[in-house]
Design a protein around this motif. Structure first.
Motif, short mmCIF file in Angstrom:
data_model
loop_
_atom_site.label_atom_id
_atom_site.label_comp_id
_atom_site.label_asym_id
_atom_site.label_seq_id
_atom_site.Cartn_x
_atom_site.Cartn_y
_atom_site.Cartn_z
N UNK A 1 32.21 62.10 70.37
CA UNK A 1 32.04 60.76 69.78
C UNK A 1 33.31 59.93 69.82
N UNK A 2 34.45 60.54 70.22
CA UNK A 2 35.70 59.79 70.29
C UNK A 2 35.89 59.10 71.64
N UNK A 3 34.93 59.25 72.55
CA UNK A 3 34.99 58.55 73.84
C UNK A 3 34.24 57.23 73.71
N UNK A 4 34.84 56.10 74.05
CA UNK A 4 34.13 54.82 73.96
C UNK A 4 32.85 54.85 74.80
N UNK A 5 31.86 54.08 74.36
CA UNK A 5 30.55 54.10 75.02
C UNK A 5 30.64 53.77 76.50
N UNK A 6 31.56 52.88 76.88
CA UNK A 6 31.64 52.47 78.28
C UNK A 6 32.20 53.57 79.18
N UNK A 7 32.91 54.55 78.59
CA UNK A 7 33.61 55.57 79.38
C UNK A 7 32.91 56.92 79.38
N UNK A 8 31.78 57.03 78.72
CA UNK A 8 31.14 58.34 78.58
C UNK A 8 30.71 58.88 79.95
N UNK A 9 30.96 60.16 80.15
CA UNK A 9 30.55 60.82 81.38
C UNK A 9 31.46 60.57 82.56
N UNK A 10 32.62 59.91 82.34
CA UNK A 10 33.53 59.61 83.44
C UNK A 10 34.76 60.52 83.41
N UNK A 11 35.22 60.91 84.59
CA UNK A 11 36.40 61.75 84.71
C UNK A 11 37.65 60.94 84.38
N UNK A 12 38.64 61.61 83.80
CA UNK A 12 39.87 60.91 83.40
C UNK A 12 41.11 61.70 83.79
N UNK A 13 42.20 60.96 83.99
CA UNK A 13 43.55 61.53 83.99
C UNK A 13 44.13 61.31 82.61
N UNK A 14 44.91 62.28 82.14
CA UNK A 14 45.43 62.22 80.77
C UNK A 14 46.94 62.04 80.79
N UNK A 15 47.43 61.06 80.05
CA UNK A 15 48.86 60.86 79.85
C UNK A 15 49.17 61.10 78.38
N UNK A 16 50.04 62.04 78.11
CA UNK A 16 50.40 62.33 76.74
C UNK A 16 50.94 63.74 76.61
N UNK A 17 51.44 64.07 75.41
CA UNK A 17 51.39 63.23 74.22
C UNK A 17 52.42 62.11 74.22
N UNK A 18 52.01 60.99 73.66
CA UNK A 18 52.90 59.86 73.40
C UNK A 18 53.04 59.76 71.89
N UNK A 19 54.24 59.90 71.42
CA UNK A 19 54.46 60.03 69.98
C UNK A 19 54.79 58.69 69.34
N UNK A 20 54.15 58.41 68.20
CA UNK A 20 54.45 57.19 67.46
C UNK A 20 55.83 57.32 66.81
N UNK A 21 56.69 56.34 67.07
CA UNK A 21 58.07 56.42 66.59
C UNK A 21 58.17 56.42 65.07
N UNK A 22 57.18 55.83 64.40
CA UNK A 22 57.22 55.73 62.94
C UNK A 22 56.55 56.91 62.27
N UNK A 23 55.36 57.26 62.73
CA UNK A 23 54.58 58.31 62.07
C UNK A 23 54.69 59.68 62.72
N UNK A 24 55.19 59.72 63.96
CA UNK A 24 55.26 60.96 64.77
C UNK A 24 53.88 61.48 65.13
N UNK A 25 52.83 60.69 64.90
CA UNK A 25 51.48 61.10 65.27
C UNK A 25 51.31 60.94 66.79
N UNK A 26 50.83 61.98 67.48
CA UNK A 26 50.69 61.88 68.94
C UNK A 26 49.40 61.18 69.34
N UNK A 27 49.45 60.52 70.48
CA UNK A 27 48.26 59.92 71.09
C UNK A 27 48.24 60.30 72.56
N UNK A 28 47.05 60.23 73.14
CA UNK A 28 46.88 60.47 74.56
C UNK A 28 46.11 59.29 75.15
#
Length: 376
Positions: free
Chosen positions: A98-125
């Motif tokens: 459910x975390x994949x946007x509706x327009x992108x469902x079923x599509x192959x992806x390349x992943x870049x990450x982790x990218x860390x938030x400088x303030x919270x240190x929470x990672x994103x991809x």
């Protein structure tokens, strides 16, 4: 989109992100370019609610306006990449997450990450969609009903045309009218054939005659089994599945019918089963946002499922339950055909369970009924 507005949105999305680990500054710029393509196309950059996204964008725009003009230019000068992308808080997502946007469902992806938030240190991809190569549209009139992979341009005057290894996308409403408007379902193939009635070729597209039919026959690309793991994901990595080896879809000017697909076999939680296609029509499952193609369990006696082998110590199902529905399910993307990417795979097995089995999980030691659960 106005460059300043685009820069503000990119700043609100990525202004706090910084490279970490093996991720370079160039990787971060590539990720921002993919998000620029998403924003410019008016697509969702995540599955956050509209209210949350709007609030974050407004706050980001206010902060952006206060930045030094040189810093502003670093964001407003970013050109949209070739393929759109979206932000995720996890490096791994299933086809039906459910975390994949509706327009992108079923599509192959390349992943870049982790990218860390400088303030919270929470990672994103950042997940960047694989572009769809060598695609050819198939139309009735002006309506695109299928997008296929071919080597070279289609040629007029043939009764059949070969399909290359790659993706097949089909207007989902042609297969099940209850699917959302402008929705597409797709799968990977290793090859196939289009058998055509009257058609023409216009601007590299195949235009089927208004009263003609056509048939798509394909060999599906089988998924590569994941390596076995211990701990979280151990039960999923132990699954073995053979999805339909072949599929035949017959198109008319108003609908498409899956006339045949080969049997499915799978071993899930140690229980082996086989599924054959039945006569029921495919149906849209709004909870999974997928197209369910029903089948019957092969074998004598009532269809039931038993949790025979459970490796997880986090989620522990047990017992036996009747199988109330079984089949093949494909993800459905809500988008336009020009924004389709490479298909991520060939769907998965789906089993809906009735009453009988239970589960415990970390923090819950009293068995809880899992009637109504769907195993995918």
């Amino acid at each position: 989109m106005d460059p300043v507005q685009l820069g503000g949105e990119l700043f609100s999305l990525t202004g706090g992100l910084q490279p970490s680990g093996n991720i370079s500054a160039d990787d971060l710029q590539k990720a921002r370019a993919s998000l620029a393509a998403t924003v410019s196309a008016g697509l969702a950059t995540s599955t956050r609610s509209t209210d949350v996204s709007s609030a974050l964008a407004e706050a980001g725009n206010i902060q952006f306006a206060q930045l030094d003009p040189t810093v502003q230019q670093q964001y407003s000068g970013i050109e949209a990449g070739q393929a759109p992308g979206f932000i995720s808080d996890s490096p791994i997502e299933s086809t039906f997450s459910p975390t994949v946007p509706a327009w992108a469902r079923g599509m192959a992806t390349d992943v870049i990450g982790p990218l860390e938030d400088a303030t919270t240190s929470i990672p994103s991809w950042i997940k960047i969609i694989h572009p769809l190569p060598h695609s050819v549209n198939i139309l009735y009139g002006t309506q695109i009903v299928a997008v296929v992979t071919m080597v070279g341009a289609p040629v007029a005057g043939k009764t059949s045309l070969p399909l290359a290894a790659g993706s097949v996308w089909i207007d989902a409403q042609f297969l099940a009218a209850a699917c959302p408007a402008s929705s597409w379902t797709g799968f990977l193939i290793s090859g196939g054939t289009l058998t055509l009635g009257a058609y023409t070729v216009s601007s590299g597209q195949i235009v089927i005659g208004p009263a003609a039919n056509f048939t798509l026959t394909a060999n599906l690309a089988q998924p590569t089994p994941p390596p076995p793991v211990t701990g979280p994901g151990a039960d999923a990595s132990a699954v073995t599945a053979t999805l339909p080896a072949t599929i035949t879809i017959a198109f008319t000017p108003t609908s498409a019918t899956i006339t045949a697909f080969a049997n499915i076999s799978a071993t899930v939680y140690g229980d082996a089963l086989s599924i054959k296609r039945n006569a029921q029509a495919p149906a849209y499952n709004p909870n999974l946002q997928g197209l369910f193609v029903p089948g019957d369990i092969v074998g004598a006696g009532p269809a039931q499922f038993t949790f025979k082998t459970v490796k997880s110590t986090l989620f522990m199902p047990s017992g036996t339950a009747p199988i109330v529905a079984a089949g093949w399910i494909l993800p459905v993307a809500v988008t336009t055909p020009d924004k389709l990417g490479q298909a991520a795979g060939t769907g998965t097995v789906a089993l809906a369970l009735g009453a009988g089995a239970t589960a415990t999980w970390s923090g819950v030691t009293t068995p809880v009924s899992i009637a109504g659960s769907v195993i995918i």
